[in-house]
Enzyme design. Structure first.
Site, mmCIF file in Angstrom:
data_model
loop_
_atom_site.group_PDB
_atom_site.id
_atom_site.type_symbol
_atom_site.label_atom_id
_atom_site.label_comp_id
_atom_site.label_asym_id
_atom_site.label_seq_id
_atom_site.Cartn_x
_atom_site.Cartn_y
_atom_site.Cartn_z
ATOM 1 N N LYS A 45 -7.369 -0.784 1.666
ATOM 2 C CA LYS A 45 -6.537 -0.081 0.673
ATOM 3 C C LYS A 45 -7.020 -0.377 -0.746
ATOM 4 O O LYS A 45 -7.168 0.531 -1.560
ATOM 5 C CB LYS A 45 -5.077 -0.521 0.823
ATOM 6 C CG LYS A 45 -4.206 -0.155 -0.368
ATOM 7 C CD LYS A 45 -2.798 -0.657 -0.240
ATOM 8 C CE LYS A 45 -2.549 -2.079 -0.693
ATOM 9 N NZ LYS A 45 -2.363 -2.265 -2.152
ATOM 10 N N ASN A 46 -7.270 -1.651 -1.044
ATOM 11 C CA ASN A 46 -7.595 -2.029 -2.422
ATOM 12 C C ASN A 46 -9.037 -1.716 -2.807
ATOM 13 O O ASN A 46 -9.435 -1.913 -3.950
ATOM 14 C CB ASN A 46 -7.255 -3.499 -2.672
ATOM 15 C CG ASN A 46 -5.751 -3.716 -2.710
ATOM 16 O OD1 ASN A 46 -4.989 -2.761 -2.767
ATOM 17 N ND2 ASN A 46 -5.327 -4.971 -2.663
ATOM 18 N N CYS A 56 7.240 -5.691 -11.444
ATOM 19 C CA CYS A 56 7.270 -5.308 -10.048
ATOM 20 C C CYS A 56 7.754 -6.519 -9.277
ATOM 21 O O CYS A 56 7.910 -7.595 -9.853
ATOM 22 C CB CYS A 56 5.915 -4.819 -9.558
ATOM 23 S SG CYS A 56 4.752 -6.149 -9.346
ATOM 24 N N ARG A 84 3.094 -8.810 -14.284
ATOM 25 C CA ARG A 84 1.832 -8.089 -14.166
ATOM 26 C C ARG A 84 1.505 -7.155 -15.335
ATOM 27 O O ARG A 84 1.493 -5.921 -15.188
ATOM 28 C CB ARG A 84 1.776 -7.325 -12.847
ATOM 29 C CG ARG A 84 1.916 -8.243 -11.655
ATOM 30 C CD ARG A 84 1.997 -7.478 -10.376
ATOM 31 N NE ARG A 84 0.712 -7.067 -9.869
ATOM 32 C CZ ARG A 84 0.546 -6.288 -8.825
ATOM 33 N NH1 ARG A 84 1.580 -5.810 -8.199
ATOM 34 N NH2 ARG A 84 -0.656 -5.961 -8.413
ATOM 35 N N ASP A 101 -2.838 -12.295 -1.384
ATOM 36 C CA ASP A 101 -2.318 -11.264 -0.481
ATOM 37 C C ASP A 101 -2.154 -11.750 0.959
ATOM 38 O O ASP A 101 -1.649 -11.004 1.808
ATOM 39 C CB ASP A 101 -3.221 -10.017 -0.509
ATOM 40 C CG ASP A 101 -3.110 -9.267 -1.831
ATOM 41 O OD1 ASP A 101 -2.156 -9.523 -2.585
ATOM 42 O OD2 ASP A 101 -3.988 -8.432 -2.107
ATOM 43 N N ARG A 117 2.995 1.052 2.731
ATOM 44 C CA ARG A 117 2.116 1.217 1.564
ATOM 45 C C ARG A 117 0.704 0.740 1.873
ATOM 46 O O ARG A 117 -0.255 1.230 1.280
ATOM 47 C CB ARG A 117 2.652 0.405 0.383
ATOM 48 C CG ARG A 117 3.923 0.941 -0.200
ATOM 49 C CD ARG A 117 4.290 0.173 -1.428
ATOM 50 N NE ARG A 117 3.126 0.088 -2.311
ATOM 51 C CZ ARG A 117 3.012 -0.749 -3.327
ATOM 52 N NH1 ARG A 117 3.987 -1.584 -3.597
ATOM 53 N NH2 ARG A 117 1.931 -0.755 -4.072
#
Ligand code: EPU
Length: 420
Positions: free
Chosen positions: A22-23, A117, A122, A305, A397
Site C-alpha cells: 500500500k505505502n 489523526c 503528524r 507499522d 484501508r
C-alpha cells in the site's frame, strides 16, 4: 460498519501470498501526475486507500482503470482542478503526496491540511519547508496549503527528521525542477527506493534512493512507464507474527526477506524458527515464546507499522517486554482493547511494558486505526472464544482480503456485514 468475528484459539498453517505494498502504491499513483503519458502499475493492492487515491486522481484529471491485475493510468486531457479537497484528505493523510507532483508539473497545488489523526498530530511542515527551499511560495488559507511556483529550482534541503511521505513528495517535486536537488536526512524505507525506480523508468535522474542523501537532477519532462510495486512488508509481517503467535507454520510467498529485517530477527529472538527461501519466508514455532524488548525506528529499524502486532505477540511471551514507540506519540490505542481481552500492559508515555504470558479471552473490541486493528485480529486468533472487532473499515484501508487469507491458513474468521 463491518465487523470481524474470530473464534479462537487457532493455529495458522499453510502458505499465504504477499500483497502489493500500500505505502509504495500510493506514492506511485501520485507520481503518475508528473508525466504526460500512460503509466501501467502492477501489484497495486485492492485496498480502500488505493481507491481513495484513485478518486483523488480522477478529481485532478488523471483517469485510472483496472485491466486485469494492472492498474492503468492516463491523463484525461481536460483542464482539471489542482486541489486535494478536505473530504478526501481527512480519510487519508497520504493525499498530501499529490502536492509535490502538482506544483512541479502544473505550477500550483492546493491540499487541505490533514489535521490530527488517530496515531498523532503528524504535521507536514517538512514537506512545505522542502518545497519552499525549491523556490515555491506557500500560503495557508481556510485550512488549505496553497503552493505555487513557476518552475521549481534545485536546491539543498535537510529534513529535520526522516519523513517517508515528506521524502517522497520532495523527490517527486525535484524530478522536474531546474538544476540539481540534494536532499539530506532522507527516509530510507524500501517504498522510497521503489518510488525512485518508477520515477527513473519515467525518465527521472535520481541517485542515492535508500540512502540518507539523495541527489535528483531535474529533467524537462517525464514520460510513461510500466512498473511493478514491491510486496507489502507490513502486511506480510503481520502474517508472520500471526504464525509465531499461534504456534503455527506459515510460508509467506512472493515477499522480499531483506525488507522484513529486523522483524525476522525479532521473531527468531522471541523463539520462532525463521527460514528464508528464494522469494519466500517461513516462520514456525513449537517452543515457548520469550519476551524481547523492542524500539520502533525509521528503516532499517523495527517499523512502527508492526508495533501493535508485535505487542500482541508479546502478550503470549514469557517475561516482561518493553516496547518503545519513537515515531508517533499516540500509537498505543490498541493497549486498552488488548487489556479488555486480558493482556497485562502498562503504558507510560511512549513506553509500554507487556507482562506475559497472559490468557486472552474473546471480547468485543474496537479498531482505532489500521495497524491497531490488525493487532486485535491477531489477539482474536489466540483468545479463548469469540472476538468481535468493530470498525473493520480501518483494516480495509490497508489489508487486502484479510479474512480470506487468514481463513485459508485455518483461522475461523468471518466478516459480519452491516447495511450502513
Ligand atoms: N513529521 C513531522 N513533520 C513532517 C513530516 C513528519 O513532524 O513534515 C513527523 C511525524 O509526525 C512523525 C515522524 O515525522 O512523528 C515520521 O512520520 P512520516 O512523515 O515518516 O510518516 P508518514 O510519511 O506520514 C508513512 C506511512 C505510515 C508509517 C510512517 C512511518 C505512508 C502512506 N504512510 O507515514 O504508514 O507509519 O510513514 O513509517 O507511507 C500505515 O500504513 O499504517 C501508516 C500509518
Amino acid at each position: 460498519m463491518d465487523k470481524f468475528r474470530i473464534v479462537g484459539p487457532t493455529r495458522l498453517a499453510g502458505a499465504v501470498a504477499a500483497g502489493g505494498a500500500k505505502n509504495a502504491a500510493l506514492p506511485a499513483l501520485a507520481a503518475t501526475l508528473l508525466g504526460d503519458a500512460p503509466v501501467a502499475l502492477d501489484g497495486v493492492p485492492r485496498v480502500r486507500d488505493v481507491e481513495t487515491m484513485r478518486r483523488l486522481l480522477a478529481h485532478l484529471g488523471q483517469q485510472s482503470e483496472w485491466r486485469g491485475g494492472t492498474l492503468a493510468l492516463a491523463p484525461g486531457g481536460e483542464a482539471s482542478p489542482d486541489d486535494a479537497p478536505y473530504e478526501l484528505v481527512k480519510t487519508m493523510r497520504a493525499s498530501v503526496l499529490v502536492l509535490g507532483p502538482l506544483v512541479a508539473r502544473r505550477g500550483h497545488g492546493r491540499v487541505s491540511l490533514p489535521g490530527g489523526c488517530a496515531i498523532g498530530v503528524r504535521p507536514i511542515d517538512q514537506h512545505l519547508a522542502g518545497l519552499e527551499a525549491l523556490g515555491a511560495r506557500v500560503a495557508l488559507d481556510h485550512g488549505y496549503v496553497d503552493v505555487r511556483a513557476d518552475r521549481l529550482t534545485g536546491a539543498r534541503f535537510r529534513f529535520a527528521m526522516p519523513t517517508v511521505t515528506g521524502t517522497e513528495n520532495l523527490m517527486m517535486a525535484a524530478t522536474l525542477a531546474r538544476g540539481t536537488t540534494t536532499l539530506d536526512n532522507c527516509a530510507r524505507e524500501p517504498e522510497i527506493v521503489d518510488l525512485a525506480r518508477l520515477l527513473v523508468a519515467m525518465g527521472a535522474r535520481i541517485e542515492g534512493a535508500g540512502e540518507a542523501t539523495m541527489q535528483i537532477q531535474g529533467v524537462p519532462a517525464l514520460a510513461g512507464a510500466a512498473h511493478r510495486v514491491i510486496p507489502d512488508r507490513i502486511e506480510g509481517g503481520t502474517y508472520l507474527i500471526a504464525a509465531a503467535l499461534t504456534g503455527g507454520d506459515v510460508r509467506l510467498e512472493g515477499t522480499r526477506a531483506e525488507d522484513l529485517t529486523p522483524l525476522l530477527e525479532w521473531l527468531a529472538g522471541a523463539g520462532a524458527d525463521v527460514e528464508i527461501e528464494p522469494g519466500a519466508v517461513r516462520v514456525r514455532r513449537n517452543g515457548t515464546l520469550r519476551a524481547r524488548d523492542m524500539v520502533t525506528a525509521p528503516f532499517p529499524g523495527f517499523p512502527t507499522d508492526l508495533q501493535a502486532q508485535y505487542m500482541t505477540l508479546m502478550t503470549q511471551a514469557e517475561g516482561v517486554s518493553t516496547i518503545i514507540e519513537t515515531i508517533f506519540e499516540n500509537r498505543f490505542q490498541h493497549v486498552a482493547e488488548l487489556a479488555r481481552m486480558g493482556a497485562d500492559i502498562r503504558v507510560d508515555r511512549r513506553t509500554a511494558r507487556v507482562h506475559g504470558p497472559t490468557r486472552l479471552a474473546g471480547a468485543s473490541v474496537m479498531a482505532t486505526d489500521l495497524r491497531a486493528s490488525a493487532s486485535l485480529v491477531l489477539a482474536g486468533l489466540v483468545a479463548e472464544g469469540a472476538t468481535t472487532v468493530d470498525r473493520i473499515y480501518h483494516l480495509d484501508r490497508g489489508y487486502e482480503a484479510m479474512e480470506t487469507k487468514l481463513a485459508r491458513l485455518g483461522a475461523r474468521v468471518e466478516r459480519l456485514r452491516s447495511a450502513e
